[in-house]
Write an enzyme that holds these catalytic residues in place. Structure first.
Site, PDB file in Angstrom:
ATOM      1  N   GLU A  88      27.567  27.935 -21.816  1.00  0.00           N
ATOM      2  CA  GLU A  88      29.132  28.020 -21.402  1.00  0.00           C
ATOM      3  C   GLU A  88      29.177  28.820 -20.268  1.00  0.00           C
ATOM      4  O   GLU A  88      28.650  30.053 -20.247  1.00  0.00           O
ATOM      5  CB  GLU A  88      29.943  28.313 -22.637  1.00  0.00           C
ATOM      6  N   ARG A 102      28.661  23.271 -25.461  1.00  0.00           N
ATOM      7  CA  ARG A 102      30.042  22.742 -25.537  1.00  0.00           C
ATOM      8  C   ARG A 102      30.093  21.581 -24.426  1.00  0.00           C
ATOM      9  O   ARG A 102      29.393  21.233 -23.868  1.00  0.00           O
ATOM     10  CB  ARG A 102      31.229  23.556 -25.609  1.00  0.00           C
TER      11      ARG A 102
HETATM   12  N1  LIG Z   1      22.279  31.562 -38.905  1.00  0.00           N
HETATM   13  C1  LIG Z   1      22.765  32.795 -38.329  1.00  0.00           C
HETATM   14  N2  LIG Z   1      22.741  34.024 -39.360  1.00  0.00           N
HETATM   15  C2  LIG Z   1      23.060  35.118 -38.930  1.00  0.00           C
HETATM   16  N3  LIG Z   1      23.554  35.568 -37.721  1.00  0.00           N
HETATM   17  C3  LIG Z   1      23.630  34.379 -36.782  1.00  0.00           C
HETATM   18  C4  LIG Z   1      23.274  33.131 -37.047  1.00  0.00           C
HETATM   19  N4  LIG Z   1      23.436  32.411 -35.882  1.00  0.00           N
HETATM   20  C5  LIG Z   1      23.967  33.219 -34.937  1.00  0.00           C
HETATM   21  N5  LIG Z   1      24.083  34.649 -35.536  1.00  0.00           N
HETATM   22  C6  LIG Z   1      24.559  35.819 -34.664  1.00  0.00           C
HETATM   23  O1  LIG Z   1      25.918  35.397 -34.777  1.00  0.00           O
HETATM   24  C7  LIG Z   1      26.557  35.854 -33.412  1.00  0.00           C
HETATM   25  C8  LIG Z   1      26.820  34.574 -32.737  1.00  0.00           C
HETATM   26  O2  LIG Z   1      26.010  33.476 -32.452  1.00  0.00           O
HETATM   27  P1  LIG Z   1      25.943  32.684 -31.275  1.00  0.00           P
HETATM   28  O3  LIG Z   1      26.153  33.534 -30.289  1.00  0.00           O
HETATM   29  O4  LIG Z   1      24.944  31.621 -31.374  1.00  0.00           O
HETATM   30  O5  LIG Z   1      27.238  31.726 -31.413  1.00  0.00           O
HETATM   31  P2  LIG Z   1      27.995  30.866 -30.469  1.00  0.00           P
HETATM   32  O6  LIG Z   1      28.284  29.653 -31.214  1.00  0.00           O
HETATM   33  O7  LIG Z   1      27.041  30.566 -29.280  1.00  0.00           O
HETATM   34  O8  LIG Z   1      29.282  31.769 -30.191  1.00  0.00           O
HETATM   35  P3  LIG Z   1      30.425  31.309 -29.014  1.00  0.00           P
HETATM   36  O9  LIG Z   1      31.059  30.363 -29.197  1.00  0.00           O
HETATM   37  O10 LIG Z   1      31.115  32.568 -29.151  1.00  0.00           O
HETATM   38  O11 LIG Z   1      29.590  31.450 -27.816  1.00  0.00           O
HETATM   39  C9  LIG Z   1      25.278  36.157 -32.589  1.00  0.00           C
HETATM   40  O12 LIG Z   1      25.271  37.718 -32.653  1.00  0.00           O
HETATM   41  C10 LIG Z   1      24.102  35.762 -33.364  1.00  0.00           C
HETATM   42  O13 LIG Z   1      22.991  36.404 -33.133  1.00  0.00           O
HETATM   43  N1  LIG Z   2      40.860  28.840 -25.487  1.00  0.00           N
HETATM   44  C1  LIG Z   2      39.712  28.126 -25.113  1.00  0.00           C
HETATM   45  N2  LIG Z   2      39.608  26.872 -24.590  1.00  0.00           N
HETATM   46  C2  LIG Z   2      38.251  26.545 -24.403  1.00  0.00           C
HETATM   47  O1  LIG Z   2      38.025  25.426 -23.770  1.00  0.00           O
HETATM   48  C3  LIG Z   2      37.116  27.339 -24.633  1.00  0.00           C
HETATM   49  N3  LIG Z   2      35.772  27.152 -24.816  1.00  0.00           N
HETATM   50  C4  LIG Z   2      35.237  28.419 -25.133  1.00  0.00           C
HETATM   51  N4  LIG Z   2      36.334  29.101 -25.273  1.00  0.00           N
HETATM   52  C5  LIG Z   2      36.159  30.715 -25.836  1.00  0.00           C
HETATM   53  C6  LIG Z   2      35.943  30.860 -27.132  1.00  0.00           C
HETATM   54  C7  LIG Z   2      35.062  32.144 -27.136  1.00  0.00           C
HETATM   55  O2  LIG Z   2      35.772  33.231 -27.314  1.00  0.00           O
HETATM   56  C8  LIG Z   2      34.378  32.206 -25.768  1.00  0.00           C
HETATM   57  C9  LIG Z   2      33.109  31.631 -25.634  1.00  0.00           C
HETATM   58  O3  LIG Z   2      32.974  30.310 -26.057  1.00  0.00           O
HETATM   59  O4  LIG Z   2      35.424  31.454 -24.933  1.00  0.00           O
HETATM   60  C10 LIG Z   2      37.364  28.502 -25.194  1.00  0.00           C
HETATM   61  N5  LIG Z   2      38.627  29.075 -25.596  1.00  0.00           N
END
Ligand SMILES: Nc1ncnc2c1ncn2[C@@H]1O[C@H](COP(=O)(O)OP(=O)(O)OP(=O)(O)O)[C@@H](O)[C@H]1O
Ligand SMILES: Nc1nc(=O)c2ncn([C@H]3C[C@H](O)[C@@H](CO)O3)c2[nH]1
Length: 249
Positions: free
Chosen positions: A70, A123
């Site tokens: 993203e 996403r």
């Molecule tokens: N299965 C798991 N167990 C424990 N910790 C996890 C797990 N998966 C991810 N994490 C940790 O949780 C945090 C969020 O994970 P990640 O960045 O992969 O989520 P994300 O969906 O990409 O978040 P965002 O939507 O905010 O970008 C990170 O610090 C990651 O190391």
């Molecule tokens: N409001 C809103 N609209 C979006 O389309 C969107 N996509 C991601 N996010 C926010 C979530 C995490 O904080 C951070 C990284 O995912 O950005 C969004 N927030």
């Protein structure tokens, strides 16, 4: 000389029987080759902190897969303006401007030339609309007028631009687990995210991907994201063949 009329999805070729058979073999061969080497796009969807980046980092190690995260850093710096921080600090004032830019940046990713057989993107333009914009409108942080303007843009984009998605991987992680992980990762702008916001986003993801309240542009593969990290890697590998849609990478 062959005369050929291109009709929906195929060619009508006329000519002598022998040359016709040869031409049709050629077309069939080309179509098969095209199908087997057709590039595919996988979108990873899920709540904030559900583990999408972890998933992408895992598959980024596989040759033949390009990963696009993203563009959060673009949202944090639009010619010096941190629209992500603005949205979190005053959602009523900034949701529309933020989502307008999210929609533009996601469209930019969808329309970029694909460099490898498989593209995995964090996403999509769909979850921005069906999950985040829906939540903002439902929670009163986006007016009806702002919502319909964004929807008009969204509908025009889908009607006029090539937005290819061949599979959605839905990392279904409970809001409580997401909250723990967000706190563990502590991104500055997300420090004050309350559990009920994560619950609301969980609900919009469920409405879309489970209950099909809005169209899904591709089949949905649901993975349980609540496992601990080491077990998640096993889940990813157990589903590798489904995620790569049979591409032997
Ligand atoms: N299965 C798991 N167990 C424990 N910790 C996890 C797990 N998966 C991810 N994490 C940790 O949780 C945090 C969020 O994970 P990640 O960045 O992969 O989520 P994300 O969906 O990409 O978040 P965002 O939507 O905010 O970008 C990170 O610090 C990651 O190391
Ligand atoms: N409001 C809103 N609209 C979006 O389309 C969107 N996509 C991601 N996010 C926010 C979530 C995490 O904080 C951070 C990284 O995912 O950005 C969004 N927030």
């Amino acid at each position: 000389m062959f005369t050929r009329a291109v009709f929906r999805g195929g060619w009508a070729i006329s000519g002598s029987k022998k040359s016709l058979d040869k031409a049709q073999r050629l077309v069939t061969g080309k179509m098969t080759a095209l199908h087997s080497s057709r590039s595919i796009t996988v979108a990873i969807e899920g709540n904030i902190g559900s583990g999408k980046t972890t998933f992408l980092d895992h598959f980024a190690k596989t040759k033949g897969i390009e990963v696009i995260q993203e563009p959060v850093d673009m949202w944090r710096n639009v010619r010096g303006h941190n629209t992500l921080a603005l949205m979190y600090s005053d959602p009523k004032r900034w949701s529309f401007a933020f989502q307008s830019y999210v929609q533009l940046t996601m469209l930019d990713i969808h329309t970029r030339k694909q460099k490898s057989l498989i593209r995995m993107m964090e996403r999509s333009i769909y979850s921005a609309k069906y999950c985040f914009v829906e939540n903002m409108h439902e929670s009163g942080n986006m007016t009806d007028a702002e919502y319909v303007v964004l929807t008009e843009w969204f509908n025009w984009i889908l009607a006029n631009q090539k937005v290819q998605i061949d599979l959605i991987v839905y990392l279904k992680t409970s809001p409580e687990v997401c909250q723990q992980r967000i706190q563990q990762r502590c991104r500055e702008e997300e420090k004050a995210i309350p559990l009920d916001y994560l619950q609301a986003l969980h609900n919009t993801h469920e409405d879309w991907l489970t209950h099909k309240k809005f169209p899904t542009p591709a089949p949905v593969l649901v993975l349980d994201g609540d496992h601990k990290l080491s077990d998640m890697y096993s889940v990813f590998e157990e589903n590798r063949h489904k995620i790569l849609l049979g591409q032997n990478l």
